[in-house]
Design an enzyme around this catalytic site. Structure first.
Site, PDB file in Angstrom:
ATOM      1  N   SER A   1       0.827  -1.196   0.000  1.00 55.67           N
ATOM      2  CA  SER A   1       0.000   0.000   0.000  1.00 55.67           C
ATOM      3  C   SER A   1       0.867   1.253   0.000  1.00 55.67           C
ATOM      4  O   SER A   1       1.739   1.427  -0.830  1.00 55.67           O
ATOM      5  CB  SER A   1      -0.950  -0.056   1.203  1.00 55.67           C
ATOM      6  OG  SER A   1      -1.907   0.966   1.159  1.00 55.67           O
TER       7      SER A   1
ATOM      8  N   HIS B   1      -2.235  -1.474  -4.587  1.00 59.35           N
ATOM      9  CA  HIS B   1      -3.681  -1.489  -4.796  1.00 59.35           C
ATOM     10  C   HIS B   1      -4.182  -0.068  -4.990  1.00 59.35           C
ATOM     11  O   HIS B   1      -3.445   0.912  -4.748  1.00 59.35           O
ATOM     12  CB  HIS B   1      -4.404  -2.151  -3.621  1.00 59.35           C
ATOM     13  CG  HIS B   1      -4.302  -1.385  -2.325  1.00 59.35           C
ATOM     14  ND1 HIS B   1      -5.136  -0.337  -2.005  1.00 59.35           N
ATOM     15  CD2 HIS B   1      -3.455  -1.518  -1.280  1.00 59.35           C
ATOM     16  CE1 HIS B   1      -4.818   0.135  -0.820  1.00 59.35           C
ATOM     17  NE2 HIS B   1      -3.791  -0.557  -0.355  1.00 59.35           N
TER      18      HIS B   1
END
Length: 224
Positions: free
Chosen positions: A82, A105
């Site tokens: 992330s 993501h």
């Protein structure tokens, strides 16, 4: 030898760092990274094991690393996921342990509420965040934006070799030339010091819990 700086735990706001440090919890803020960088611009190794956190903090750390005058090597020892994967794109070199991973993501909100206008604003904010994230990945990997977006949509976990193949890391770490060092120069605290720290911290936690219970009792009595 290069200075070693830890990027471990969640990426948090600057004003939350003191609380995490007090409770002995691993966490990193942009300010903590900036303050840890040597003033003389000497080489740095960034030890990375983080599941991410606030994308704005990841962006701030990315920019801090990019602006540093010295050479920075990011060592992914466990996970760079992330926002943490965004942050390490600012390093001059990214090496990854053969057992580690990088995950990317799309940006997300933990909670969104409101009318359709509010939701549209939230959607636009997320799209802007995605674009910012993609910029960091493109600059590092050279991949096309559309290809990176597809990886982000799929919430892609990359093994060490996959990360290297896609350009998110430069090489897989090897350990052949490293030797175990047992001396006071390695910066390790004596076990007695560590034991004393945890004993005092546990005592302080108990004091706080007792204080909170007393406050709760007083509030109950006042409510009678």
């Amino acid at each position: 030898m290069p200075k070693r700086i830890k990027l471990r735990g969640p990426l948090i706001p600057n004003n939350s760092q003191e609380a995490y440090d007090y409770w002995g919890l691993e966490a990193v803020s942009a300010k903590s990274i900036a303050e840890a960088l040597p003033e003389d611009g000497s080489d740095v190794v960034l030890e990375v094991n983080s599941n991410g956190g606030l994308v704005t903090v990841g962006s701030d750390i990315y920019t801090t690393l990019k602006n540093y005058s010295g050479h920075i090597t990011a060592e992914v020892t466990g996970m760079a996921a992330s926002a943490a994967s965004v942050a390490i794109m600012g390093a001059d070199k990214v090496v990854i342990s053969p057992t580690a991973q990088i995950m990317i993501h799309k940006a997300l909100f933990g909670w969104v509420s409101g009318n359709s206008d509010d939701l549209d604003k939230a959607s636009n904010a997320l799209k802007a965040s995605d674009k910012a994230i993609i910029n960091a990945y493109v600059a590092k990997t050279g991949m096309a934006e559309d290809d990176i977006m597809e990886l982000m949509k799929a919430e892609t976990y990359m093994s060490a070799q996959e990360a290297v193949d896609k350009g998110f890391a430069d090489e897989v770490m090897t350990f052949e030339d490293q030797e175990a060092v047992a001396s006071l120069e390695n910066g390790m605290l004596p076990q007695a010091v560590i034991d004393d720290f945890y004993a005092n911290r546990s005592k302080r936690k108990q004091e706080i819990q007792n204080m909170l219970r007393e406050i709760e009792k007083e509030e109950i009595l006042q409510g009678l």
